[in-house]
Design a protein around this motif. Structure first.
Motif, PDB file in Angstrom:
ATOM      1  N   HIS A  62      -7.883  24.390  76.158  1.00  0.00           N
ATOM      2  CA  HIS A  62      -7.609  23.589  74.961  1.00  0.00           C
ATOM      3  C   HIS A  62      -7.345  24.537  73.801  1.00  0.00           C
ATOM      4  N   HIS A  63      -6.085  24.641  73.384  1.00  0.00           N
ATOM      5  CA  HIS A  63      -5.738  25.508  72.260  1.00  0.00           C
ATOM      6  C   HIS A  63      -6.196  24.811  70.978  1.00  0.00           C
ATOM      7  N   THR A  64      -7.415  25.112  70.566  1.00  0.00           N
ATOM      8  CA  THR A  64      -8.049  24.343  69.502  1.00  0.00           C
ATOM      9  C   THR A  64      -7.345  24.538  68.165  1.00  0.00           C
ATOM     10  N   MET A  65      -7.049  25.774  67.811  1.00  0.00           N
ATOM     11  CA  MET A  65      -6.330  26.010  66.560  1.00  0.00           C
ATOM     12  C   MET A  65      -4.937  25.394  66.637  1.00  0.00           C
ATOM     13  N   GLY A  66      -4.259  25.598  67.774  1.00  0.00           N
ATOM     14  CA  GLY A  66      -2.925  25.023  67.930  1.00  0.00           C
ATOM     15  C   GLY A  66      -2.935  23.511  67.885  1.00  0.00           C
ATOM     16  N   THR A  67      -4.000  22.903  68.413  1.00  0.00           N
ATOM     17  CA  THR A  67      -4.131  21.448  68.357  1.00  0.00           C
ATOM     18  C   THR A  67      -4.229  20.987  66.911  1.00  0.00           C
ATOM     19  N   GLY A  68      -5.068  21.674  66.127  1.00  0.00           N
ATOM     20  CA  GLY A  68      -5.193  21.313  64.719  1.00  0.00           C
ATOM     21  C   GLY A  68      -3.914  21.526  63.953  1.00  0.00           C
ATOM     22  N   GLU A  69      -3.213  22.616  64.267  1.00  0.00           N
ATOM     23  CA  GLU A  69      -1.917  22.867  63.616  1.00  0.00           C
ATOM     24  C   GLU A  69      -0.951  21.734  63.900  1.00  0.00           C
ATOM     25  N   GLN A  70      -0.909  21.326  65.156  1.00  0.00           N
ATOM     26  CA  GLN A  70       0.038  20.271  65.514  1.00  0.00           C
ATOM     27  C   GLN A  70      -0.329  18.959  64.822  1.00  0.00           C
ATOM     28  N   LEU A  71      -1.606  18.694  64.673  1.00  0.00           N
ATOM     29  CA  LEU A  71      -2.021  17.487  63.970  1.00  0.00           C
ATOM     30  C   LEU A  71      -1.610  17.541  62.501  1.00  0.00           C
ATOM     31  N   ASN A  73       1.105  19.371  61.440  1.00  0.00           N
ATOM     32  CA  ASN A  73       2.557  19.530  61.366  1.00  0.00           C
ATOM     33  C   ASN A  73       3.281  18.208  61.543  1.00  0.00           C
ATOM     34  N   VAL A  74       4.597  18.257  61.368  1.00  0.00           N
ATOM     35  CA  VAL A  74       5.422  17.095  61.681  1.00  0.00           C
ATOM     36  C   VAL A  74       5.334  16.850  63.184  1.00  0.00           C
ATOM     37  N   ASP A  75       5.003  15.641  63.556  1.00  0.00           N
ATOM     38  CA  ASP A  75       4.848  15.289  64.962  1.00  0.00           C
ATOM     39  C   ASP A  75       6.221  15.033  65.571  1.00  0.00           C
ATOM     40  N   LEU A  76       6.627  15.932  66.471  1.00  0.00           N
ATOM     41  CA  LEU A  76       7.937  15.814  67.109  1.00  0.00           C
ATOM     42  C   LEU A  76       7.823  15.422  68.578  1.00  0.00           C
ATOM     43  N   ARG A  77       6.628  15.012  68.986  1.00  0.00           N
ATOM     44  CA  ARG A  77       6.443  14.598  70.371  1.00  0.00           C
ATOM     45  C   ARG A  77       7.090  13.240  70.606  1.00  0.00           C
ATOM     46  N   TYR A  78       7.547  13.041  71.831  1.00  0.00           N
ATOM     47  CA  TYR A  78       8.018  11.723  72.240  1.00  0.00           C
ATOM     48  C   TYR A  78       6.800  10.814  72.411  1.00  0.00           C
ATOM     49  N   PRO A  79       6.781   9.554  71.924  1.00  0.00           N
ATOM     50  CA  PRO A  79       7.896   8.811  71.334  1.00  0.00           C
ATOM     51  C   PRO A  79       7.945   8.837  69.813  1.00  0.00           C
ATOM     52  N   ALA A  80       7.176   9.738  69.153  1.00  0.00           N
ATOM     53  CA  ALA A  80       7.289   9.814  67.697  1.00  0.00           C
ATOM     54  C   ALA A  80       8.736  10.081  67.288  1.00  0.00           C
ATOM     55  N   PRO A  99       7.376  22.309  48.238  1.00  0.00           N
ATOM     56  CA  PRO A  99       8.023  23.123  47.210  1.00  0.00           C
ATOM     57  C   PRO A  99       9.083  24.037  47.817  1.00  0.00           C
ATOM     58  N   ALA A 100       9.975  24.518  46.969  1.00  0.00           N
ATOM     59  CA  ALA A 100      11.013  25.432  47.435  1.00  0.00           C
ATOM     60  C   ALA A 100      10.368  26.667  48.056  1.00  0.00           C
ATOM     61  N   GLY A 101      10.916  27.118  49.173  1.00  0.00           N
ATOM     62  CA  GLY A 101      10.417  28.319  49.834  1.00  0.00           C
ATOM     63  C   GLY A 101       9.289  28.093  50.808  1.00  0.00           C
ATOM     64  N   ALA A 102       8.689  26.895  50.818  1.00  0.00           N
ATOM     65  CA  ALA A 102       7.587  26.609  51.743  1.00  0.00           C
ATOM     66  C   ALA A 102       8.130  26.408  53.154  1.00  0.00           C
ATOM     67  N   TRP A 103       7.312  26.765  54.139  1.00  0.00           N
ATOM     68  CA  TRP A 103       7.718  26.594  55.532  1.00  0.00           C
ATOM     69  C   TRP A 103       7.683  25.123  55.922  1.00  0.00           C
ATOM     70  N   VAL A 104       8.725  24.711  56.622  1.00  0.00           N
ATOM     71  CA  VAL A 104       8.758  23.389  57.240  1.00  0.00           C
ATOM     72  C   VAL A 104       8.346  23.589  58.702  1.00  0.00           C
ATOM     73  N   ARG A 105       7.246  22.947  59.114  1.00  0.00           N
ATOM     74  CA  ARG A 105       6.708  23.173  60.452  1.00  0.00           C
ATOM     75  C   ARG A 105       6.668  21.867  61.233  1.00  0.00           C
ATOM     76  N   GLY A 106       7.116  21.933  62.463  1.00  0.00           N
ATOM     77  CA  GLY A 106       7.039  20.788  63.360  1.00  0.00           C
ATOM     78  C   GLY A 106       6.605  21.244  64.737  1.00  0.00           C
ATOM     79  N   SER A 107       6.060  20.326  65.517  1.00  0.00           N
ATOM     80  CA  SER A 107       5.520  20.697  66.832  1.00  0.00           C
ATOM     81  C   SER A 107       5.764  19.600  67.850  1.00  0.00           C
ATOM     82  N   GLY A 108       6.018  20.037  69.099  1.00  0.00           N
ATOM     83  CA  GLY A 108       5.950  19.123  70.227  1.00  0.00           C
ATOM     84  C   GLY A 108       7.248  18.547  70.722  1.00  0.00           C
ATOM     85  N   TYR A 109       8.407  19.086  70.288  1.00  0.00           N
ATOM     86  CA  TYR A 109       9.651  18.492  70.777  1.00  0.00           C
ATOM     87  C   TYR A 109       9.885  18.867  72.243  1.00  0.00           C
TER      88      TYR A 109
END
Length: 541
Positions: A62-71, A73-80, A99-109
């Motif tokens: 269980h990637h615990t940190m990665g799980t929290g990150e994905q929660l 982030n933008v949810d890109l899992r199917y069927p979202a 804000p300008a320059g901030a990272w846009v992060r998504g997970s699970g496509y």
């Protein structure tokens, strides 16, 4: 003297000598009596009524940190998201809030669901000049936009360098299209990993909350101290220590350092690989402990980069990638073994499994000792490999939930015949192996009941049979998620069953898992979660 608490319910203990109980007495976080509580009085007394209560569940991968990150982030899992247009729209909405320059992060496509991979140019159109990084559901590849490439000095995407152990997908003019597989994504991943302590703690808080809701009282985090395939962030041990000290992270944690952070100590004439101070597997306490050292030896099955002997269907030149070369595995696995580490080798394809088993065999021959080395995933496995694993005492760590989540894509990738030996369970148990339960969250959702459902029913999301000869019983699936996962990290004397002296971790269920029809397993929920005798989720009377 009064003890801390007495709990009433219909307990399934997981102890073959006393499988059923009605009363559990707890003091200082441990079970001090079962049923035989005459003369004991407690400060608090609770009842779960007629609900079934089981030992706390343990996700062995269980990637615990990665799980929290994905929660977060933008949810890109199917069927979202159901297609690439949905994906781009979801990222555009998030970008507008940043804000300008901030990272846009998504997970699970998953390109298998969406009809293809996103591209850098597609991301450029919706992110407003902000850098963007989105992670594939396998967590073995990313897609980045032009601004992200520029953050690591690739002012033109054709200037982005190839990296050994990875693959940069390029267009006809040599420009990176955006898709970066395995190690090829690391420069951008590390740049994006520059987050604050508060962001890291929030990720662990989100993962902890979800775990408690799912009845997960113990987790094995298969990769800390260096980033890469497990998530955007680079979790380090002090973040886990702080999260536990502040009760942000409540499940018991066993953590694996990636092998890249181990090194030889100058005073160690045997050339043993270890962390500074000679720390190795087993160091820690009941809340946070070092588990095996983690080696990622090949890619992912979903992304068709796992190292296989026979090419993927429709790709006559693709046998996947070895991220760590076989010759190196033959050196480093024995080195970690000599230093007292248990070794957990990520090996999905049958070719990678062969090399991992070779390394373990060399280690055991070089320095005989009893140790529970692991092969994470152990996905496309032959009968001979099962036999070898049993002979070497290796613990395979398969993910049941991959059957419904990715089974149709796996059938397409390797065909029906090879799929009969994929994510095995029945044959592993029949070989005498103690098998744990896990989900590889956030690659799949961490819900243990969905994973147990798949181990028992073995149906893909389309309803196709997936290696039906590997089905197990409900009781066997439950044992995997309790005793099996504890055994996989040498913690079966602490957790995994309800016995006197063990830690008081248990879960009340919405339905009796031992009596439901097998298709209903995935509908079960944790109505209450107790860790160390403390009610952390749900209610008791």
């Amino acid at each position: 003297m009064k003890i801390d608490s007495i709990w009433h319910g219909r307990f399934w203990t997981g102890d073959p000598q006393r499988p059923e109980a009605k009363i559990v007495a707890v003091h200082n976080g441990r079970i001090i009596a079962i049923d035989e509580v005459d003369g004991l009085s407690a400060r608090e007394e609770f009842s779960f009524g007629d609900a079934r209560v089981i030992p706390g569940l343990h996700d062995a991968h269980h990637h615990t940190m990665g799980t929290g990150e994905q929660l977060a982030n933008v949810d890109l899992r199917y069927p979202a998201v159901r297609n690439l247009d949905d994906l781009y729209a979801a990222l555009a909405k998030r970008a507008q809030s940043l804000p300008a320059g901030a990272w846009v992060r998504g997970s699970g496509y998953d390109q298998n669901r969406l009809g293809g991979h996103p591209t850098a140019e597609g991301l450029d159109k919706v992110t407003g000049g902000r850098p963007a990084i989105i992670e594939h559901v396998s967590h073995h590849m990313i897609v980045a936009n032009t601004a992200a490439f520029e953050r690591v000095g690739a002012t033109e995407r054709r200037n982005y360098a190839d990296i050994p152990g990875g693959r940069v997908v390029r267009d006809g003019e040599g420009r990176a299209e955006g898709l970066l597989q395995e190690t090829a994504g690391e420069p951008i991943q590390f740049e994006a990993a520059k987050v604050t302590e508060a962001e890291s703690l929030n990720a662990l808080r989100l993962a902890s909350q979800q775990s408690l809701e799912y009845g997960l009282t113990s987790l094995t985090e298969p990769g800390i101290l260096v980033g890469g395939a497990t998530g955007i962030n680079s979790p380090v041990l002090n973040i886990y220590q702080k999260a536990i000290a502040e009760n942000v992270l409540r499940p018991r944690m066993t953590v694996m350092p990636f092998h890249q952070v181990l090194h030889e100590l100058e005073l160690n004439a045997d050339g043993m690989k270890t962390l500074d101070l000679g720390i190795r597997t087993g160091f820690g306490d009941e809340r946070l402990k070092f588990g095996p050292v983690k080696i990622v030896s090949d890619g992912s099955l979903i992304g068709r980069s796992a190292a296989v002997h026979e090419c993927y269907c429709g790709e006559n030149a693709n046998r996947g990638l070895m991220v760590v070369e076989p010759e190196e595995l033959l050196t480093i696995i024995p080195a970690y073994h000599r230093a007292g580490w248990t070794v957990a080798t990520h090996a999905i394809g049958d070719r990678a499994i062969d090399h991992a088993l070779d390394g373990i065999a060399a280690a055991v021959a070089d320095s005989p000792r009893t140790v529970r080395h692991r092969i994470e995933h152990f996905a496309i496995a032959t009968d001979k490999q099962v036999e070898r694993a049993a002979d070497l005492g290796v613990i395979p760590v398969p993910q049941g939930v991959f059957i419904s989540e990715f089974g149709d894509g796996i059938l397409s990738a390797i065909g029906a015949e090879r799929s009969q030996g994929t994510y095995r369970m029945r044959s592993l148990l029949d070989a005498g192996i103690v098998v744990p339960g896990s989900t590889d969250s956030p690659v799949s959702d961490a819900n243990p009941f969905a994973s147990m459902h798949d181990l028992v029913n073995r149906k893909t999301s389309s309803g196709a049979d997936f290696a039906p000869s590997e089905k197990v019983t409900i009781a066997e699936a439950l044992r995997a998620y309790t005793y099996g996962s504890a055994y996989a990290v040498d913690r079966e004397n602490e957790v995994g069953a309800l016995q006197v002296g063990q830690l008081a971790d248990f879960v009340s269920l919405s339905q009796d898992i031992l009596s439901v029809d097998s298709p209903e397993i995935s509908t079960i929920t944790a109505s209450a979660t107790v860790i160390g005798g403390e009610l952390l989720h749900g209610e008791a009377q």
